[in-house]
Design a protein around this motif. Structure first.
Motif, PDB file in Angstrom:
ATOM      1  N   THR A 203       0.815  -1.215   0.000  1.00 23.92           N
ATOM      2  CA  THR A 203       0.000   0.000   0.000  1.00 23.92           C
ATOM      3  C   THR A 203       0.850   1.268   0.000  1.00 23.92           C
ATOM      4  OG1 THR A 203      -0.202  -0.412   2.354  1.00 23.92           O
ATOM      5  CG2 THR A 203      -2.145  -0.867   1.016  1.00 23.92           C
ATOM      6  N   GLY A 204       2.113   1.132   0.343  1.00 30.03           N
ATOM      7  CA  GLY A 204       3.010   2.289   0.299  1.00 30.03           C
ATOM      8  C   GLY A 204       2.680   3.281   1.397  1.00 30.03           C
ATOM      9  N   GLY A 205       2.874   4.597   1.110  1.00 28.90           N
ATOM     10  CA  GLY A 205       2.605   5.617   2.126  1.00 28.90           C
ATOM     11  C   GLY A 205       3.720   5.659   3.146  1.00 28.90           C
ATOM     12  N   ASN A 206       3.519   6.443   4.194  1.00 31.41           N
ATOM     13  CA  ASN A 206       4.612   6.578   5.153  1.00 31.41           C
ATOM     14  C   ASN A 206       4.417   5.689   6.379  1.00 31.41           C
ATOM     15  OD1 ASN A 206       2.529   7.974   6.116  1.00 31.41           O
ATOM     16  ND2 ASN A 206       3.680   9.800   6.731  1.00 31.41           N
ATOM     17  N   SER A 207       4.062   4.452   6.140  1.00 29.07           N
ATOM     18  CA  SER A 207       4.027   3.471   7.224  1.00 29.07           C
ATOM     19  C   SER A 207       4.384   2.113   6.636  1.00 29.07           C
ATOM     20  CB  SER A 207       2.638   3.408   7.859  1.00 29.07           C
ATOM     21  OG  SER A 207       1.749   2.763   6.987  1.00 29.07           O
ATOM     22  N   MET A 208       4.616   1.168   7.553  1.00 31.22           N
ATOM     23  CA  MET A 208       4.903  -0.185   7.047  1.00 31.22           C
ATOM     24  C   MET A 208       3.598  -0.856   6.653  1.00 31.22           C
ATOM     25  SD  MET A 208       7.680  -1.230   9.839  1.00 31.22           S
ATOM     26  CE  MET A 208       7.777   0.202  10.855  1.00 31.22           C
ATOM     27  N   ASP A 209       3.658  -1.731   5.689  1.00 35.19           N
ATOM     28  CA  ASP A 209       2.433  -2.415   5.272  1.00 35.19           C
ATOM     29  C   ASP A 209       1.897  -3.286   6.396  1.00 35.19           C
ATOM     30  OD1 ASP A 209       1.894  -1.449   2.795  1.00 35.19           O
ATOM     31  OD2 ASP A 209       3.395  -2.733   1.843  1.00 35.19           O
ATOM     32  N   LYS A 210       0.591  -3.270   6.531  1.00 34.02           N
ATOM     33  CA  LYS A 210      -0.040  -4.099   7.572  1.00 34.02           C
ATOM     34  C   LYS A 210      -0.410  -5.428   6.948  1.00 34.02           C
ATOM     35  CE  LYS A 210      -1.692   0.037   9.810  1.00 34.02           C
ATOM     36  NZ  LYS A 210      -1.225   0.959   8.751  1.00 34.02           N
TER      37      LYS A 210
END
Ligand SMILES: C[S@@+](CC[C@H](N)C(=O)[O-])C[C@H]1O[C@@H](n2cnc3c(N)ncnc32)[C@H](O)[C@@H]1O
Length: 615
Positions: A203-210
């Motif tokens: 999913t990208g973005g500024n977090s790790m994928d859940k």
């Protein structure tokens, strides 16, 4: 009204850390002095009458129950049925509406002709629209209250050696674990299983994928059924053979005093399970949130023995029941939505399972499921407008009356079973909180109910305690709910053949689906105009047979429990299964049986069922 309330026994475990902002099974009545709890009402599980809908195969203890988890527990408890393993995958309070893609089937007349053209088409391009299956939008406190009540009810029907797997996600899991500790006791916590799936799109973005879900495993008592899960090792390893002597682990030696080495190609699985989330093609049933059979297979093998009863109270696509059946266990599948019951029924018929389908008669005629019923209600209350300025979210909407002005309308949320019975705490909230929160001056408010605890005392409570000028009118929601279910029209031609009897469906009209398709076409057209594209609307043939998903003939009974003598299921590509056996044929618009059919049941592609009784 429920026939009675069945107490949740045993009580929650004392001495656990508890969440403080939920009222649990207690209906807290605070009034006048808002901080003082005047009375706490502890209801049990609502026990309603149960109606047997269908017998599939031989008489057996396997059950498919349409109804809420809570009422199903009340029924099982009242019947003295205990379960040995529970798996639940309840709504996660995820803030999403789950929808099912509905595919228009092939027009039997054109089937062969269009087969060729469609061979090059992707499934996505088939004509489809969506139906909401269930809403998962909750206030966290409401969700936890609801969950607590369900866990209490489930615990009360678990056998002494039973365990429970509660499948949640990272957003809500930690809250529910506290409830589980409270209901079952910390010492009954066995494992937190991390179901790790790395086959999800990044999913990208500024977090790790859940990429994981949490599954909590608790037992009812200290002793419980458990079999280690053995899985293949990535690499075979060599290790000295060891044994226990007087409590100590020592090497096993050969006659020359040398260690004996063994090769290990298998190991005991730990609490991180790597299983893909993608459901394989032959397992996939278009049920959003459907879990893979592999996951359930592990759970059932680890925590039950053959002949034991495995139950899933939020059964969805029926994965638990199907795998339990495959593994020689008894099963109970419960779900509130009609799509779940149908999907599970058909899935179990395919594997030759015997079971009965029961329906909890709680007085609410649902339109497919609670979510769609709520959506539909908004249109069925004449003049109702939603999101009216000054009328907050607690209210379902408001009516505009030429004399009285804005009349707020309260409708119980059918998704939260505890709201169905209007009682003093609920009315108290309306008159002492919600009427005062209105930003308009309401002369009258309408309060709909499904059930009333005690009509007279409720009216008296309103009279004595309503500090506002607003008159309250109580109205029975069931009168509207009855009108919500409109049947489809079926026209048939029956003939006697050499082999038996044949029924041809000559026409099928579904106003519910036509309305839905019209809405879909209008929306699609608008979107296309905005994007400057061309839109090809869904059109239905005059006979309307492409709106049919399933047909069954009952040659045994003209009323009461359904017994399917012959059935056809049409899949989304148009291929049929006959009596649970998959074929490579298309439907020809007919269904036959050996004996004279007494009635015909047709399920449309959105899951609505209509029965035609033959003269
Ligand atoms: C996450 S899905 C379960 C999916 C399932 N594990 C599977 O693999 O197909 C949750 C299900 O709970 C059902 N449900 C929601 N509220 C319910 C209630 N109070 N009682 C019983 N079922 C309920 C929904 O209709 C939905 O099918």
């Amino acid at each position: 009204m429920p026939v009675k309330y069945i107490p949740y026994v045993p009580n929650t475990v004392e001495g656990q850390a508890v969440l403080d902002n939920i009222s649990r099974t207690q209906r807290v009545l605070r009034y006048r002095d808002n901080d003082k709890v005047i009375s706490k009402i502890m209801r049990g599980m609502p026990y309603y009458e149960m109606e047997k809908q269908e017998q599939v195969g031989e008489e057996s203890e396997n059950l498919v129950i349409r109804g809420e988890c809570l009422s199903a527990c009340a029924y099982l408890k009242e019947q003295g049925i205990k379960v040995d393993l529970v798996y639940i995958d309840p709504p996660f309070a995820s803030g999403a509406d789950y929808a099912k893609t509905v595919n228009i089937r092939r027009d039997p007349k054109l089937a062969e002709k269009i087969k060729k053209a469609e061979e090059e088409l992707e499934i996505d391009e088939l004509k489809a629209f969506e139906e909401t299956m269930y809403g998962d939008i909750w206030q966290k406190e409401d969700y936890l209250n609801w969950m607590h009540e369900n866990l209490m009810a489930i615990k009360s029907i678990m056998s002494e050696t039973a365990s429970i797997y509660v499948h949640l996600d990272t957003k809500i899991g930690h809250y529910v674990k506290i409830l589980l500790d409270e209901v079952f006791g910390e010492e009954k916590f066995i494992n937190e299983i991390i179901w790790y799936y790395n086959d999800k799109f990044a999913t990208g973005g500024n977090s790790m994928d859940k990429n994981h879900d949490n599954i909590f495993l608790y037992s009812k008592e200290q002793d419980y059924v458990f079999h280690p899960i053995i899985i293949p090792k990535d690499k075979t390893t060599t290790r000295a053979l060891r044994k226990k002597v007087d409590g100590k682990t020592v090497n096993v030696l050969d006659e020359n005093g040398n260690k004996i080495y063994e090769q290990y190609s298998e190991k005991k699985e730990d609490d991180v399970w790597q299983i893909g989330r993608t459901i394989s093609k032959n397992e996939y049933l278009s049920y959003s949130t459907q879990k893979p059979e592999k996951l359930l297979s592990r759970i059932i093998k680890a925590s039950s023995n053959k002949e034991m009863t495995v139950v899933d109270f939020f059964g969805g696509s029926g994965v638990t029941a199907k795998v339990a059946h495959d593994l020689g266990r008894k099963f109970i599948h419960v779900d509130i939505g009609i799509n779940s019951i149908q999907t599970t029924r058909d899935r179990l018929v395919e594997v030759g399972a015997s079971f009965q389908i029961l329906e909890i008669k709680d007085g609410v005629s649902l339109f497919r499921n609670p979510q769609q019923t709520m959506d539909k209600l908004a249109k069925l209350i004449p003049g109702l407008q939603q999101k009216v300025p000054g009328v907050g979210k607690f209210w379902f909407g408001a009516l505009q009356d030429s004399k009285l002005g804005t009349v707020p309308v309260y409708v119980p949320n059918l998704i939260d079973g505890s709201e169905k019975v209007l009682d003093v705490p609920a009315v108290n909230r309306i008159i002492n909180e919600e009427l005062q929160n209105l930003e308009i001056n309401a002369q009258k408010a309408i309060v709909y109910y499904v059930d009333v605890d005690d009509h007279k005392s409720l009216e008296k409570f309103i009279k004595d305690n309503n500090a506002t000028q607003t008159t309250i009118e109580l109205k029975d929601l069931k009168e509207i709910l009855h009108a919500i279910v409109v049947e489809d029209e079926i026209e048939t031609k029956s003939i006697k053949t050499k082999e038996g009897f044949e029924v041809e469906i000559t026409k099928f009209v579904s106003d519910r689906l036509n309305q839905k398709i019209n809405d879909f076409n209008e929306k699609g057209n608008l979107q296309a105009i905005n994007k400057g594209k061309k839109f090809s609307p869904i059109t239905i043939s005059e006979e309307g047979l492409e709106l049919i998903e399933y047909l069954s003939l009952d040659c045994e009974n003209a009323e009461g429990v359904w017994s399917s003598s012959s059935e056809i299921k049409i899949d989304k590509l148009g291929y049929i299964s006959v009596n649970g056996q998959k074929t490579k044929d298309f439907w020809n618009g007919k269904i036959s049986a050996d004996k004279k059919p007494l009635r015909l049941k047709i399920r449309n592609i959105s899951g609505d069922e209509t029965v035609k009784v033959f003269e």
